[in-house]
Design a protein around this motif. Structure first.
Motif, PDB file in Angstrom:
ATOM      1  N   PHE A  13     -73.154  75.547 -52.139  1.00  0.00           N
ATOM      2  CA  PHE A  13     -73.200  75.739 -53.591  1.00  0.00           C
ATOM      3  C   PHE A  13     -73.751  77.122 -53.931  1.00  0.00           C
ATOM      4  O   PHE A  13     -73.156  77.881 -54.695  1.00  0.00           O
ATOM      5  CB  PHE A  13     -74.081  74.652 -54.208  1.00  0.00           C
ATOM      6  N   LEU A  16     -71.331  79.974 -52.577  1.00  0.00           N
ATOM      7  CA  LEU A  16     -70.133  80.115 -53.420  1.00  0.00           C
ATOM      8  C   LEU A  16     -70.494  80.816 -54.727  1.00  0.00           C
ATOM      9  O   LEU A  16     -69.768  81.694 -55.210  1.00  0.00           O
ATOM     10  CB  LEU A  16     -69.523  78.740 -53.696  1.00  0.00           C
ATOM     11  N   GLN A  21     -70.078  85.455 -58.092  1.00  0.00           N
ATOM     12  CA  GLN A  21     -70.822  86.403 -58.922  1.00  0.00           C
ATOM     13  C   GLN A  21     -70.510  87.847 -58.489  1.00  0.00           C
ATOM     14  O   GLN A  21     -70.352  88.735 -59.323  1.00  0.00           O
ATOM     15  CB  GLN A  21     -72.318  86.099 -58.779  1.00  0.00           C
TER      16      GLN A  21
ATOM     17  N   LYS B  50     -67.897  67.703 -58.185  1.00  0.00           N
ATOM     18  CA  LYS B  50     -68.383  68.447 -57.009  1.00  0.00           C
ATOM     19  C   LYS B  50     -68.852  69.847 -57.422  1.00  0.00           C
ATOM     20  O   LYS B  50     -68.272  70.477 -58.311  1.00  0.00           O
ATOM     21  CB  LYS B  50     -67.255  68.582 -55.992  1.00  0.00           C
ATOM     22  N   GLY B  51     -69.902  70.344 -56.739  1.00  0.00           N
ATOM     23  CA  GLY B  51     -70.484  71.640 -57.082  1.00  0.00           C
ATOM     24  C   GLY B  51     -69.484  72.770 -57.095  1.00  0.00           C
ATOM     25  O   GLY B  51     -69.442  73.573 -58.019  1.00  0.00           O
ATOM     26  N   TYR B  52     -68.631  72.832 -56.048  1.00  0.00           N
ATOM     27  CA  TYR B  52     -67.722  73.976 -55.981  1.00  0.00           C
ATOM     28  C   TYR B  52     -66.683  73.920 -57.099  1.00  0.00           C
ATOM     29  O   TYR B  52     -66.233  74.949 -57.592  1.00  0.00           O
ATOM     30  CB  TYR B  52     -67.052  74.058 -54.598  1.00  0.00           C
ATOM     31  N   LEU B  55     -68.326  75.406 -60.180  1.00  0.00           N
ATOM     32  CA  LEU B  55     -68.431  76.864 -60.088  1.00  0.00           C
ATOM     33  C   LEU B  55     -67.082  77.534 -60.323  1.00  0.00           C
ATOM     34  O   LEU B  55     -66.971  78.488 -61.094  1.00  0.00           O
ATOM     35  CB  LEU B  55     -68.980  77.273 -58.719  1.00  0.00           C
ATOM     36  N   LEU B  56     -66.034  77.018 -59.654  1.00  0.00           N
ATOM     37  CA  LEU B  56     -64.719  77.643 -59.800  1.00  0.00           C
ATOM     38  C   LEU B  56     -64.221  77.516 -61.236  1.00  0.00           C
ATOM     39  O   LEU B  56     -63.708  78.474 -61.811  1.00  0.00           O
ATOM     40  CB  LEU B  56     -63.711  77.003 -58.837  1.00  0.00           C
ATOM     41  N   PHE B  59     -66.014  80.000 -63.388  1.00  0.00           N
ATOM     42  CA  PHE B  59     -65.513  81.362 -63.170  1.00  0.00           C
ATOM     43  C   PHE B  59     -64.216  81.595 -63.938  1.00  0.00           C
ATOM     44  O   PHE B  59     -64.068  82.578 -64.662  1.00  0.00           O
ATOM     45  CB  PHE B  59     -65.297  81.581 -61.669  1.00  0.00           C
ATOM     46  N   ALA B  76     -67.298  85.749 -67.297  1.00  0.00           N
ATOM     47  CA  ALA B  76     -67.195  85.032 -66.030  1.00  0.00           C
ATOM     48  C   ALA B  76     -68.560  84.956 -65.365  1.00  0.00           C
ATOM     49  O   ALA B  76     -68.998  83.885 -64.931  1.00  0.00           O
ATOM     50  CB  ALA B  76     -66.180  85.721 -65.122  1.00  0.00           C
ATOM     51  N   ALA B  77     -69.266  86.100 -65.317  1.00  0.00           N
ATOM     52  CA  ALA B  77     -70.584  86.126 -64.677  1.00  0.00           C
ATOM     53  C   ALA B  77     -71.578  85.237 -65.423  1.00  0.00           C
ATOM     54  O   ALA B  77     -72.315  84.455 -64.811  1.00  0.00           O
ATOM     55  CB  ALA B  77     -71.098  87.562 -64.623  1.00  0.00           C
ATOM     56  N   LEU B  80     -70.883  81.611 -64.862  1.00  0.00           N
ATOM     57  CA  LEU B  80     -71.291  81.243 -63.498  1.00  0.00           C
ATOM     58  C   LEU B  80     -72.787  80.957 -63.434  1.00  0.00           C
ATOM     59  O   LEU B  80     -73.207  79.971 -62.823  1.00  0.00           O
ATOM     60  CB  LEU B  80     -70.960  82.383 -62.538  1.00  0.00           C
ATOM     61  N   PHE B  81     -73.594  81.812 -64.063  1.00  0.00           N
ATOM     62  CA  PHE B  81     -75.036  81.570 -64.092  1.00  0.00           C
ATOM     63  C   PHE B  81     -75.334  80.199 -64.667  1.00  0.00           C
ATOM     64  O   PHE B  81     -76.142  79.439 -64.146  1.00  0.00           O
ATOM     65  CB  PHE B  81     -75.748  82.643 -64.931  1.00  0.00           C
ATOM     66  N   ALA B  83     -73.335  77.574 -64.830  1.00  0.00           N
ATOM     67  CA  ALA B  83     -72.881  76.503 -63.948  1.00  0.00           C
ATOM     68  C   ALA B  83     -73.846  76.339 -62.766  1.00  0.00           C
ATOM     69  O   ALA B  83     -74.077  75.226 -62.296  1.00  0.00           O
ATOM     70  CB  ALA B  83     -71.476  76.802 -63.438  1.00  0.00           C
ATOM     71  N   PHE B  84     -74.408  77.462 -62.320  1.00  0.00           N
ATOM     72  CA  PHE B  84     -75.327  77.411 -61.188  1.00  0.00           C
ATOM     73  C   PHE B  84     -76.590  76.629 -61.533  1.00  0.00           C
ATOM     74  O   PHE B  84     -77.114  75.873 -60.722  1.00  0.00           O
ATOM     75  CB  PHE B  84     -75.692  78.834 -60.762  1.00  0.00           C
ATOM     76  N   PRO B  87     -76.810  71.725 -62.280  1.00  0.00           N
ATOM     77  CA  PRO B  87     -77.327  70.578 -61.531  1.00  0.00           C
ATOM     78  C   PRO B  87     -78.848  70.496 -61.586  1.00  0.00           C
ATOM     79  O   PRO B  87     -79.411  69.406 -61.744  1.00  0.00           O
ATOM     80  CB  PRO B  87     -76.857  70.840 -60.099  1.00  0.00           C
TER      81      PRO B  87
END
Lengths: 278, 172
Positions: A13, A16, A21, B50-52, B55-56, B59, B76-77, B80-81, B83-84, B87
């Motif tokens: 996680f 990726l 990023q 699922k985590g990936y 993230l996708l 993005f 996008a960046a 992503l932050f 989404a990271f 959880p």
């Protein structure tokens, strides 16, 4: 080795996230240096077409004010027509006018995308290479300077608005022809900043500022705005002047792209003489 | 069942992005504040995604918004932050961590206060990183924080209103 794989798999996680990023930041950096993202840019065809659809719909809401503006412009042009001048002397004719050689031509265009809230703002126009628009041409509207063309595709062009950190416009004060530079420091889309006016001059709020024409991008005497405030910042040798921009960037609709016919000749001449000095 | 949920997410993606690009991108409150509505798509993904995948999706959602805003990579960046941290924030806010496969973070599941806290925290992360990335040379930090708080306020209001609208549509 297997431990490494296990480690990466366990924390996939995070890895990726870092990978994506990095991709995102690569895009940002590349985009800021080149502005040449052929793929994902509002000049590209899909986005361009969606925007022209949207601007077609939006255009109807502004019809009334645009009509008024057109009437005013028509009036100005009519006033300049030969037929509106009285002929007092019938014996002199002009065969070939060598006094007035044409230097600038104008291409009218429509704004199909525009922004004012970012630090670096862009405008997209519905005219491109096929209609004669080229990079580095100036863009003006009926009451002021708008920006400079950056990229062109076949049918659209992308313009750096005056509200962009890379734009500096060579300008002068109307009342004493003093030369300065107009740029945008962010914050408010109605205000810009003028620098490099020496402090011994007397300024007044309301003095008007026009283009100098020295950059060969804009014609001389295009209105930029009026002085709303001025000061000499501590440690500076010049005035820092706050300008009320004449052009309302939030309601741009019809603009004119300026073509300087002698541009290449002038640039070539100037670069030649500069290289000789060195 | 899987096909139905894919279809639902695709439809939701198109509607949310359409609202963001065609309507909200044209709004500039007080000159330069635009509400961002599209993070709602990531906020609404089921808990057990699922985590990936998260993230996708984040993005590409950000990239799609970038395409229409001349800001390639910035949204996008920022997304992503967001989404990271998603959880972690879900774990922080809820006592139980196991959910049914299709359960989404919605008002009728988690309650108003939970959804509000969850939205405020993630939207704040999103806006702060977006503005930091956007201006990373020019502004003072205080300026960025003020802009973040005001913009995030508007975005949260719009997202919460949408939650209430969706909630009532589900019951009838």
């Amino acid at each position: 080795m297997r431990n490494l794989f296990n480690f990466i798999l366990k924390h996939y996680f995070f890895f990726l996230f870092v990978l994506l990023q990095v991709v995102a930041f690569m895009l940002i950096v590349q985009n800021n240096t080149y502005h040449r993202s052929f793929f994902i840019n509002s000049t590209n065809l899909l986005a361009g077409n969606i925007y022209s659809l949207q601007s077609n719909v939006r255009g109807y809401f502004n019809l009334q004010s645009i009509n008024r503006q057109l009437v005013i412009e028509n009036e100005t042009f009519r006033n300049q027509q030969a037929s509106s001048f009285l002929k007092t002397d019938q014996t002199i004719f002009t065969f070939h006018d060598t006094l007035h050689q044409r230097q600038f031509t104008y291409i009218n265009a429509r704004v199909i995308n525009n922004s004012v809230r970012d630090r670096n703002n862009y405008i997209t126009l519905n005219k491109g290479r096929m209609q004669g628009v080229k990079p580095d041409m100036g863009v003006i509207t009926h009451n002021g300077v708008v920006g400079i063309v950056k990229d062109v595709s076949n049918n659209f062009s992308s313009v750096l608005s005056t509200l962009h950190s890379d734009i500096q416009i060579s300008a002068k004060l109307t009342k004493n022809n003093q030369l300065g530079t107009v740029l945008w420091e962010g914050y408010d889309y109605r205000k810009a900043t003028m620098l490099y006016i020496p402090p011994h001059l007397e300024l007044e709020v309301g003095d008007s500022i026009i283009t100098s024409g020295f950059s060969h991008i804009f014609p001389e005497n295009v209105f930029i705005g009026t002085i709303s405030d001025y000061e000499i910042r501590r440690g500076d040798n010049f005035y820092t002047i706050e300008i009320d921009l004449a052009c309302d960037f939030n309601s741009l609709e019809n603009v004119y792209v300026v073509k300087n016919i002698f541009r290449e000749e002038l640039d070539m001449l100037e670069s030649e003489s500069r290289s000789l000095i060195r | 069942m899987i096909e139905y949920s894919t279809l639902k997410q695709t439809g939701r993606f198109i509607i949310i992005l359409g609202i963001q690009i065609l309507i909200l991108n044209q709004i500039h409150l007080g000159g330069y504040i635009t509400p961002f509505f599209y993070p709602l798509f990531i906020l609404l993904l089921p808990f057990q995604t699922k985590g990936y995948v998260v993230l996708l999706l984040a993005f590409f959602t950000g990239l799609a918004v970038d395409m229409f805003s001349n800001s390639l990579g910035m949204h996008a960046a920022a997304t992503l932050f967001m989404a990271f941290f998603r959880p972690g924030i879900i774990r922080l806010l809820s006592i139980k961590t196991e959910f049914e496969p299709e359960v989404e973070p919605r008002i009728h599941v988690m309650g108003k206060v939970w959804i509000l806290t969850y939205t405020v925290m993630l939207i704040f992360i999103h806006h702060l990183s977006l503005f930091l990335i956007e201006v990373f040379r020019f502004y003072e930090l205080g300026e960025i924080l003020a802009k973040t708080i005001i913009s995030a306020g508007f975005s949260v209001i719009i997202i919460m209103l949408t939650h209430f609208l969706m909630g009532s549509a589900r019951k009838t």
